[in-house]
Design an enzyme around this catalytic site. Structure first.
Site, PDB file in Angstrom:
ATOM      1  N   ASP A 108      86.580  67.220  29.373  1.00 30.98           N
ATOM      2  CA  ASP A 108      87.631  67.398  30.377  1.00 30.98           C
ATOM      3  C   ASP A 108      87.351  66.421  31.514  1.00 30.98           C
ATOM      4  O   ASP A 108      86.184  66.100  31.810  1.00 30.98           O
ATOM      5  CB  ASP A 108      87.628  68.842  30.919  1.00 30.98           C
ATOM      6  CG  ASP A 108      88.919  69.187  31.646  1.00 30.98           C
ATOM      7  OD1 ASP A 108      89.748  69.922  31.072  1.00 30.98           O
ATOM      8  OD2 ASP A 108      89.106  68.714  32.797  1.00 30.98           O
ATOM      9  N   GLN A 127      95.827  75.034  26.550  1.00 25.65           N
ATOM     10  CA  GLN A 127      96.059  74.521  25.192  1.00 25.65           C
ATOM     11  C   GLN A 127      94.749  74.226  24.476  1.00 25.65           C
ATOM     12  O   GLN A 127      94.637  74.434  23.267  1.00 25.65           O
ATOM     13  CB  GLN A 127      96.946  73.269  25.225  1.00 25.65           C
ATOM     14  CG  GLN A 127      98.378  73.556  25.609  1.00 25.65           C
ATOM     15  CD  GLN A 127      99.057  74.500  24.633  1.00 25.65           C
ATOM     16  OE1 GLN A 127      98.690  74.604  23.473  1.00 25.65           O
ATOM     17  NE2 GLN A 127     100.029  75.233  25.124  1.00 25.65           N
ATOM     18  N   ASP A 154     101.779  61.057  23.247  1.00 25.63           N
ATOM     19  CA  ASP A 154     100.911  59.902  22.984  1.00 25.63           C
ATOM     20  C   ASP A 154     100.091  59.510  24.220  1.00 25.63           C
ATOM     21  O   ASP A 154      99.497  58.435  24.255  1.00 25.63           O
ATOM     22  CB  ASP A 154     101.743  58.704  22.493  1.00 25.63           C
ATOM     23  CG  ASP A 154     102.844  58.311  23.468  1.00 25.63           C
ATOM     24  OD1 ASP A 154     103.143  59.103  24.393  1.00 25.63           O
ATOM     25  OD2 ASP A 154     103.421  57.217  23.313  1.00 25.63           O
ATOM     26  N   ARG A 163     101.845  79.688  20.427  1.00 23.15           N
ATOM     27  CA  ARG A 163     102.640  79.052  19.361  1.00 23.15           C
ATOM     28  C   ARG A 163     102.303  77.564  19.250  1.00 23.15           C
ATOM     29  O   ARG A 163     102.398  76.968  18.186  1.00 23.15           O
ATOM     30  CB  ARG A 163     104.126  79.304  19.524  1.00 23.15           C
ATOM     31  CG  ARG A 163     104.830  78.807  20.787  1.00 23.15           C
ATOM     32  CD  ARG A 163     104.985  77.315  20.882  1.00 23.15           C
ATOM     33  NE  ARG A 163     106.157  76.921  21.608  1.00 23.15           N
ATOM     34  CZ  ARG A 163     106.300  75.722  22.156  1.00 23.15           C
ATOM     35  NH1 ARG A 163     105.327  74.821  22.123  1.00 23.15           N
ATOM     36  NH2 ARG A 163     107.425  75.421  22.767  1.00 23.15           N
ATOM     37  N   LYS A 207     114.247  79.734  25.700  1.00 17.99           N
ATOM     38  CA  LYS A 207     113.136  79.687  26.656  1.00 17.99           C
ATOM     39  C   LYS A 207     113.528  78.765  27.806  1.00 17.99           C
ATOM     40  O   LYS A 207     114.146  77.723  27.579  1.00 17.99           O
ATOM     41  CB  LYS A 207     111.877  79.166  25.936  1.00 17.99           C
ATOM     42  CG  LYS A 207     110.637  79.199  26.814  1.00 17.99           C
ATOM     43  CD  LYS A 207     109.362  79.003  26.008  1.00 17.99           C
ATOM     44  CE  LYS A 207     109.054  77.547  25.780  1.00 17.99           C
ATOM     45  NZ  LYS A 207     107.665  77.334  25.308  1.00 17.99           N
TER      46      LYS A 207
END
Ligand SMILES: NC(=O)c1ccc[n+]([C@@H]2O[C@H](COP(=O)([O-])OP(=O)(O)OC[C@H]3O[C@@H](n4cnc5c(N)ncnc54)[C@H](O)[C@@H]3O)[C@@H](O)[C@H]2O)c1
Length: 329
Positions: free
Chosen positions: A169, A148, A237, A120, A77
């Site tokens: 958000d 996501q 993180d 995925r 990819k």
């Protein structure tokens, strides 16, 4: 994937729309990843750490090759992630994936990799949650309601009896839109919240999916993630204060060498010791959740192996349905 008569003469090109309309389901993607992580846990795969170029601050274009002999899958990819793209009406993640015939090395397919990256990554969260979350988890907090945020909640719904999600958000209107869309799609209650803490403290499972930053904004504090909760750190993180990370009982990842590689690049400067990678959890070499009150984390970095485990299935489905465009080599 069977395209024998065309091997070496043509390749199958699949656009974003072709890939999405091949119709691979999330349950199949999770199963493909579980099979791949079993192979990885047994040491039967090949995947060098990502290399990349960085043309803008906090942006990347990565080369991600992998081979999974047990799944007859090989390829690479070439994927970009650009945080400022949403201001231009472009996706954060864009790129292409090349599949090669493992026996001859010949390229057999070229496809847009946006759909596969979204799906995925959600599947990897769900797979990690299968081993690290409480099976009876019903609530999810999503911080970052983009691509996501959507695929991760959809994947978790496949494996868990979800009833409610809390959506935060930075752009409040995106959380509202997300809540409307996802509640309709998944048939669960999705509530937009105005404070990230509300989404974390109320949830059995937490997904952070904002931008990846070398210097974390470290918003999530110690005490927010509840006892018994599991968190998936899709954005590394970036969202988590080191105090909050050090509070967890088990910190896992998808690939330890890759995490070390990122640490050398300046990410992950203050994280707990790594308990296990997903290959060790899937093969049972290391224990997943052992007690209901444990706090657990998976920080999946996203592996070339994830993409290369799924891409052949998309090609097979596309071939069955006659989807795609044949291009001369
Ligand atoms: N670990 C992996 O395997 C993997 C794979 C793909 C993408 N990613 C990462 O996931 C993240 C999300 O990607 P995407 O494709 O969903 O992007 P996206 O642009 O579709 O969504 C990101 C969302 O986060 C919101 N946001 C920005 N800052 C925020 C903050 N501080 N708090 C809450 N929300 C905030 C944006 O408004 C946007 O809605 C990126 O950091 C990307 O690099 C990780």
């Amino acid at each position: 994937m069977r395209i024998d008569s065309r091997l070496g003469k043509e390749l199958l090109y699949l656009s974003y729309y072709d890939v999405a309309s091949a119709g691979l389901g999330m349950a199949e993607i999770i199963a493909a990843l579980e099979g791949m992580f079993r192979e990885k846990g047994e040491g039967r795969v090949e995947m060098p750490p990502k290399i990349g170029i960085h043309t803008m601050p906090d942006a990347f274009i990565h080369a991600m090759p992998a081979s999974i002999p047990g799944q007859k899958a090989a390829g690479m990819k070439w994927v970009g992630g650009f945080p400022e793209n949403s201001n231009r009406g472009l996706p954060y993640i864009t790129g292409l994936l090349i599949l090669n015939d493992p026996e001859t090395g010949v390229p057999v397919a070229l496809m847009d990799c946006t759909w596969i990256t979204a799906e995925r990554t959600g599947a990897a969260t769900a797979l990690a949650a299968k081993y690290l979350a409480r099976a009876e988890s019903t609530s999810v907090g999503v911080l970052g309601c983009g691509v996501q945020g959507r695929s991760n909640l959809g994947a978790l719904k496949v494996l868990f009896p979800l009833k409610k999600a809390y959506a935060y958000d930075k752009h409040a209107d995106r959380a509202v839109r997300y809540a409307e869309e996802m509640s309709g799609q998944l048939g669960i209650e999705v509530v937009p919240v105005s404070d990230p803490k509300q989404a974390v403290v109320a949830s059995d499972i937490v997904v952070t999916a904002g931008p990846i930053l070398r210097t974390p904004h470290a918003t999530i504090e110690r005490g927010w993630l509840q006892e018994g909760a599991f968190a998936s750190l899709v954005d590394f993180d970036s969202y988590w204060h080191p105090r909050a990370l050090h509070e967890v009982d088990k910190f896992c990842t998808d690939d330890v060498p890759q995490l070390r590689h990122y640490r050398d690049l300046g990410y992950f400067q203050d994280i707990p010791a790594i308990h296990a990678d997903l290959g060790e959890l899937v093969t049972g070499r290391k224990a997943g959740r052992e007690k209901p009150e444990e706090r657990t984390i998976a920080c999946n970095l996203g592996l070339a192996l994830d993409d290369i485990a799924v891409a052949p299935l998309i090609c097979e489905r596309a071939l069955e349905k006659g989807i795609g465009t044949w291009l001369p080599l």
